[in-house]
Design a protein around this motif. Structure first.
Motif, PDB file in Angstrom:
ATOM      1  N   GLY A 382      28.515  31.769  -9.144  1.00  0.00           N
ATOM      2  CA  GLY A 382      28.327  31.874  -7.702  1.00  0.00           C
ATOM      3  C   GLY A 382      26.883  31.963  -7.275  1.00  0.00           C
ATOM      4  N   ALA A 383      25.970  32.196  -8.233  1.00  0.00           N
ATOM      5  CA  ALA A 383      24.557  32.379  -7.885  1.00  0.00           C
ATOM      6  C   ALA A 383      23.794  31.075  -7.793  1.00  0.00           C
ATOM      7  CB  ALA A 383      23.882  33.302  -8.904  1.00  0.00           C
ATOM      8  N   THR A 384      24.338  30.004  -8.355  1.00  0.00           N
ATOM      9  CA  THR A 384      23.598  28.738  -8.389  1.00  0.00           C
ATOM     10  C   THR A 384      23.260  28.252  -6.993  1.00  0.00           C
ATOM     11  OG1 THR A 384      24.581  28.113 -10.498  1.00  0.00           O
ATOM     12  CG2 THR A 384      23.705  26.327  -9.137  1.00  0.00           C
ATOM     13  N   ARG A 385      24.158  28.450  -6.046  1.00  0.00           N
ATOM     14  CA  ARG A 385      23.921  27.964  -4.685  1.00  0.00           C
ATOM     15  C   ARG A 385      22.730  28.629  -4.024  1.00  0.00           C
ATOM     16  NH1 ARG A 385      29.706  28.939  -2.173  1.00  0.00           N
ATOM     17  NH2 ARG A 385      29.636  30.602  -3.726  1.00  0.00           N
ATOM     18  N   ASN A 386      22.287  29.750  -4.567  1.00  0.00           N
ATOM     19  CA  ASN A 386      21.195  30.505  -3.943  1.00  0.00           C
ATOM     20  C   ASN A 386      19.838  30.276  -4.601  1.00  0.00           C
ATOM     21  OD1 ASN A 386      23.060  31.786  -2.171  1.00  0.00           O
ATOM     22  ND2 ASN A 386      23.620  33.212  -3.803  1.00  0.00           N
ATOM     23  N   PRO A 479      31.202  24.273  -5.255  1.00  0.00           N
ATOM     24  CA  PRO A 479      32.372  24.720  -6.020  1.00  0.00           C
ATOM     25  C   PRO A 479      33.696  24.218  -5.453  1.00  0.00           C
ATOM     26  CG  PRO A 479      31.401  26.534  -4.778  1.00  0.00           C
ATOM     27  CD  PRO A 479      30.449  25.398  -4.678  1.00  0.00           C
ATOM     28  N   ASN A 480      33.680  23.691  -4.227  1.00  0.00           N
ATOM     29  CA  ASN A 480      34.911  23.150  -3.649  1.00  0.00           C
ATOM     30  C   ASN A 480      35.214  21.742  -4.130  1.00  0.00           C
ATOM     31  OD1 ASN A 480      32.904  21.749  -2.353  1.00  0.00           O
ATOM     32  ND2 ASN A 480      33.580  22.203  -0.274  1.00  0.00           N
ATOM     33  N   GLY A 481      34.380  21.215  -5.023  1.00  0.00           N
ATOM     34  CA  GLY A 481      34.622  19.896  -5.568  1.00  0.00           C
ATOM     35  C   GLY A 481      34.073  18.759  -4.739  1.00  0.00           C
ATOM     36  N   ALA A 482      33.358  19.054  -3.655  1.00  0.00           N
ATOM     37  CA  ALA A 482      32.825  18.002  -2.792  1.00  0.00           C
ATOM     38  C   ALA A 482      31.764  17.194  -3.524  1.00  0.00           C
ATOM     39  CB  ALA A 482      32.243  18.610  -1.518  1.00  0.00           C
ATOM     40  N   ALA A 483      31.626  15.950  -3.109  1.00  0.00           N
ATOM     41  CA  ALA A 483      30.623  15.076  -3.699  1.00  0.00           C
ATOM     42  C   ALA A 483      29.225  15.498  -3.275  1.00  0.00           C
ATOM     43  CB  ALA A 483      30.887  13.626  -3.274  1.00  0.00           C
ATOM     44  N   GLY A 484      28.243  15.131  -4.080  1.00  0.00           N
ATOM     45  CA  GLY A 484      26.857  15.346  -3.701  1.00  0.00           C
ATOM     46  C   GLY A 484      26.502  14.555  -2.456  1.00  0.00           C
ATOM     47  N   THR A 485      25.422  14.944  -1.816  1.00  0.00           N
ATOM     48  CA  THR A 485      24.995  14.307  -0.571  1.00  0.00           C
ATOM     49  C   THR A 485      23.524  13.928  -0.656  1.00  0.00           C
ATOM     50  OG1 THR A 485      24.248  16.353   0.523  1.00  0.00           O
ATOM     51  CG2 THR A 485      26.603  15.815   0.668  1.00  0.00           C
ATOM     52  N   GLU A 574      29.157  28.888 -13.394  1.00  0.00           N
ATOM     53  CA  GLU A 574      30.304  28.122 -12.910  1.00  0.00           C
ATOM     54  C   GLU A 574      30.629  26.939 -13.817  1.00  0.00           C
ATOM     55  OE1 GLU A 574      27.568  29.303  -9.456  1.00  0.00           O
ATOM     56  OE2 GLU A 574      27.394  28.476 -11.473  1.00  0.00           O
ATOM     57  N   TYR A 575      29.797  26.686 -14.812  1.00  0.00           N
ATOM     58  CA  TYR A 575      29.885  25.479 -15.606  1.00  0.00           C
ATOM     59  C   TYR A 575      30.541  25.728 -16.963  1.00  0.00           C
ATOM     60  CZ  TYR A 575      26.074  24.247 -12.373  1.00  0.00           C
ATOM     61  OH  TYR A 575      25.301  24.024 -11.267  1.00  0.00           O
ATOM     62  N   THR A 576      31.067  24.647 -17.537  1.00  0.00           N
ATOM     63  CA  THR A 576      31.544  24.681 -18.917  1.00  0.00           C
ATOM     64  C   THR A 576      31.160  23.383 -19.613  1.00  0.00           C
ATOM     65  OG1 THR A 576      33.697  23.751 -18.327  1.00  0.00           O
ATOM     66  CG2 THR A 576      33.522  26.171 -18.401  1.00  0.00           C
ATOM     67  N   LEU A 577      31.135  23.446 -20.921  1.00  0.00           N
ATOM     68  CA  LEU A 577      30.966  22.262 -21.753  1.00  0.00           C
ATOM     69  C   LEU A 577      32.357  21.916 -22.264  1.00  0.00           C
ATOM     70  CD1 LEU A 577      28.169  21.803 -24.435  1.00  0.00           C
ATOM     71  CD2 LEU A 577      30.392  20.697 -24.571  1.00  0.00           C
ATOM     72  N   GLY A 578      32.980  20.889 -21.677  1.00  0.00           N
ATOM     73  CA  GLY A 578      34.369  20.571 -21.957  1.00  0.00           C
ATOM     74  C   GLY A 578      34.566  19.953 -23.325  1.00  0.00           C
ATOM     75  N   ALA A 579      35.813  20.043 -23.811  1.00  0.00           N
ATOM     76  CA  ALA A 579      36.157  19.437 -25.091  1.00  0.00           C
ATOM     77  C   ALA A 579      35.874  17.944 -25.050  1.00  0.00           C
ATOM     78  CB  ALA A 579      37.630  19.688 -25.403  1.00  0.00           C
ATOM     79  N   GLY A 580      35.217  17.450 -26.079  1.00  0.00           N
ATOM     80  CA  GLY A 580      34.888  16.034 -26.147  1.00  0.00           C
ATOM     81  C   GLY A 580      33.598  15.657 -25.459  1.00  0.00           C
ATOM     82  N   GLN A 581      33.009  16.559 -24.691  1.00  0.00           N
ATOM     83  CA  GLN A 581      31.747  16.265 -24.011  1.00  0.00           C
ATOM     84  C   GLN A 581      30.573  16.536 -24.950  1.00  0.00           C
ATOM     85  OE1 GLN A 581      31.435  18.299 -20.258  1.00  0.00           O
ATOM     86  NE2 GLN A 581      33.493  17.704 -19.615  1.00  0.00           N
TER      87      GLN A 581
END
Length: 732
Positions: A382-386, A479-485, A574-581
């Motif tokens: 939650g801190a990344t946005r700040n 975090p709501n999944g919206a696209a970058g702008t 808020e991030y993860t390194l997903g399986a296979g990535q």
């Protein structure tokens, strides 16, 4: 040639003739009663920018190479289409629009030093040339002629044949009486050549006979090269309430430490900031014990450096205590959203300082350790946005690293010849790398409006391989999944020059790369490739469970046992390194520690202790940031080995029909899926329209094989499968 107006004052003349022969667009709307001191017609009509310098020099009777050198040190011969610089100047000479009070005899050999108000450089240029200030701002040739007229007016007793060293008083009026003078004279001696973003080639031949005065020595208190002229302006370290005991925790604006000695913490990073205000107010802030401290402030006009902290001490500049403890912070006069520009004088001085600091403190000269404030991660979910986003999209990282003498990509060439599993480094260019930016003034008050056509320091990441696709999502920023702008502060989809990526798939002109936990796409056309092949260690997960990402490399709880120091939580982002990535490693020798500093005099138990741990982390190129992952959660691959990208289809078993479940596996994990589509192939060729769940293929001809090509469309599997591989053939 230069009019005698500059030497003997106002004379009668044919002002009507001058106005009649000047282009109408360049004639001031206000009445002109005297002829301009310098006739700029030949300059305005010059066929090339290089020729314009020569014409301006002849018109004003000043050395043409002197004009080239002054302009290079301000703008590298870029006019910036009338956009204001970060210190309030315009055009190739950074002519100021603000008025100043200067000694009346400045630059004239006079002993009279009583202050007087002077017109701004733009106002004075308009008076001397008869060209409106608005045109001096926006027209390159007008700016050159105006600067030539100003140069002549600053030294009326000199002419074009005078040795460059005699022009120092005039040079100082464009920058400073010390640093900038030496920069200009050094440029004259060494020479420069460059093709501008507008395609104009300007050449300044070096003159080894030019004498450059020895530089002013840096103050002895500073951590600077001795000849960089650094000034010591200490940050405020005081109790905020003087009557408090010395053990109080109510103090500012930095902490004492032993970062250059055995006590630690060790220096690992240099963080590049911009000030979001002018130089003088910035100095007021860093010396205020109630504010925050950083190590250096650099002035835009001439690159003058003020040093505020001993390198052993910790400034409060990055918004992340772990990064603060391990970094040096450098503030540059300017605004993150400004579509204007940072001066060459500041870039060069900053680069010299960074090169010195990196050598002295053993800091790698790469984009993972010489980082922008925008690359500093948040500290908890939650801190990344700040966190901040300076120095912004207009800081020219490629030019900066050229000056640091560690060019991005070194001698490697950009290429479109890339395959899955390669590690690539982005090098997108700057002046010719135009991306849309919006909301500059709103995101960074003082920046002014965004300007179309301005070069940027990043390439974009898309959600699919199309320029019409949505920009990539960054779950830390959105975090709501919206696209970058395109909003100035939105770094969700911006991959800056110097960033390393692992390629998962190549589709025509597009590279599928891992970014912020997802597969995103970078346009890499053969006509203008934006990446180069490089090497790096890489990491992938060791199981089907995603690995958490951290913003701090803090020790395990057991490391605090010997001390009266609170255990610091190891909280994921808020991030993860997903399986296979797979992601590129930017540092596999991360310092695991927590620096405890809580009192003004260091007297409370275990104060100013660096708690060191055994827990191992790797630092990664991940999204726009530099982040950390626990070594136990991932598998590390050396550069000689290919990144973990599946090279064969995952196994899909089961009956491909409605209501059935298929099993998808790749030897390391398996999952049942019910959401899939298939295309029938007959004789190895797809049957037109034969997709979905209900099509019944025609009977196979003799010798034909009927196959269903099944595409898994389960979002939960997307991070687990390389994008070209979520298909398998099932024979009917």
């Amino acid at each position: 040639m230069r009019s005698s107006l500059l030497r003997v004052g106002v004379v009668a003349g044919a002002s009507a003739l001058v106005l009649a022969t000047m282009p109408a667009s360049l004639v001031s709307a206000s009445p002109v009663t005297d002829p301009p001191a310098v006739d700029c017609q030949s300059v305005l009509a010059a066929p090339t920018l290089d020729a314009a310098f020569d014409a301006a020099a002849e018109a004003a009777d000043v050395p043409s190479d002197l004009l080239r050198a002054v302009s290079y040190m301000q703008s590298r011969w870029e006019g910036h289409d009338g956009r204001v610089s970060n210190d309030g100047g315009y055009g190739m000479f950074n002519l100021k629009s603000t008025t100043t009070a200067v000694p009346d005899g400045a630059g004239k050999g006079s002993t009279d030093r009583s202050p007087r108000r002077t017109a701004s450089q733009l106002e004075r240029a308009a008076e001397l040339t008869g060209i409106p200030a608005s045109t001096v701002r926006s027209d390159d040739r007008a700016n050159v002629c105006a600067a030539a007229a100003l140069t002549a007016s600053y030294a009326p007793d000199l002419n074009a044949s005078t040795q460059p060293q005699r022009w120092t008083a005039a040079i100082a009026r464009f920058g400073s009486a010390d640093t900038f003078e030496r920069q200009v004279l050094t440029t004259l001696r060494e020479g420069r050549a460059r093709t501008t973003s507008g395609g104009e080639t300007v050449t300044l031949d070096g003159d080894p006979t030019v004498d450059v005065a020895p530089p002013s020595a840096s103050d002895p208190e500073t951590d600077c090269p001795p000849d960089l002229g650094c000034e010591w302006i200490p940050a405020g370290y005081e109790k905020l309430v003087p009557s408090d005991p010395d053990s109080t925790g109510n103090y500012g604006n930095h902490d004492k430490a032993d970062r250059t000695g055995p006590g630690g913490p060790k220096l690992k990073y240099i963080v590049i900031h911009d000030t979001e205000t002018a130089y003088d107010p910035t100095i007021g802030l860093v010396t205020d014990p109630g504010y925050l401290a950083w190590n250096y402030t650099i002035r835009s006009s001439d690159g003058h450096i003020a040093n505020h902290l001993d390198p052993k001490d910790v400034g409060w500049h990055a918004g992340n205590w772990y990064v603060n403890a391990h970094s040096i912070g450098i503030e540059h006069e300017g605004w993150a959203g400004s579509a204007g520009w940072f001066t060459e004088a500041m870039y060069e001085q900053s680069a010299k300082l960074v090169r010195h600091l990196a050598h002295e403190h053993d800091i790698p000269l790469d984009r993972a350790h010489i980082i922008g404030h925008d690359q500093v991660p948040g500290v908890t979910s939650g801190a990344t946005r700040n966190v901040h986003w300076d120095p912004g999209p207009y800081w020219d990282w490629e030019h900066y690293f050229d000056l640091v003498q560690a060019p991005i990509g070194q001698s490697a060439k950009n290429t479109s010849s890339v395959k899955a599993g390669d590690v690539v480094e982005v090098r997108g260019g700057y002046a010719d790398n135009v991306n849309t930016i919006t909301g500059c003034q709103q995101a960074s008050p003082g920046s002014g409006d965004c300007v179309p056509g301005q070069g940027t320091n990043f390439v974009l990441a898309y959600q699919s391989p199309s320029l019409e696709a949505p920009l990539a999502n960054d779950p830390g920023w959105k975090p709501n999944g919206a696209a970058g702008t395109t909003y100035a502060s939105d770094i969700s989809a911006r991959i800056q020059s110097g960033h390393k990526l692992v390629v998962a798939e190549v589709r025509d002109e597009w590279l599928g790369v891992w970014w912020a936990g997802s597969l995103v796409w970078v346009h890499n056309p053969a006509t203008r490739p934006v990446v180069l092949r490089t090497t790096a260690k890489t990491v992938t997960t060791t199981s089907t469970t995603a690995a958490p990402i951290f913003g701090r490399a803090y020790p395990e709880p057991e490391a605090y046992a010997p001390y009266e120091i609170p255990v610091q939580s190891i909280a994921p982002l808020e991030y993860t390194l997903g399986a296979g990535q797979t992601y590129a490693v930017s540092d596999d020798d991360v310092v695991t520690d927590y620096y405890y500093a809580q009192s003004f005099d260091g007297s409370i138990p275990d104060d100013r202790t660096d708690v060191k741990g055994e827990l191992r982390y790797y630092q990664l190129w991940y999204a726009h940031k530099q982040v950390f992952v626990k070594a136990d959660d991932v598998t590390l691959l050396d550069p000689g080995k290919r990144a973990v990208v599946p090279t064969r289809l995952p196994k899909i078993t089961g009956e491909a029909k409605v209501g059935s479940a298929l099993t998808v596996s790749n030897g390391r994990w398996s999952r049942e899926v019910t959401d899939f589509r298939y295309t029938w192939l007959v004789g190895g060729r797809p049957v037109a329209g034969a997709t979905g769940y209900t099509f019944t293929p025609r009977p196979a001809d003799a010798g034909e094989r009927v196959v269903a090509v099944v595409s898994v469309d389960d979002p939960a599997l997307h991070p687990m499968l390389a994008p070209s591989l979520p298909t398998a053939k099932i024979q009917r």
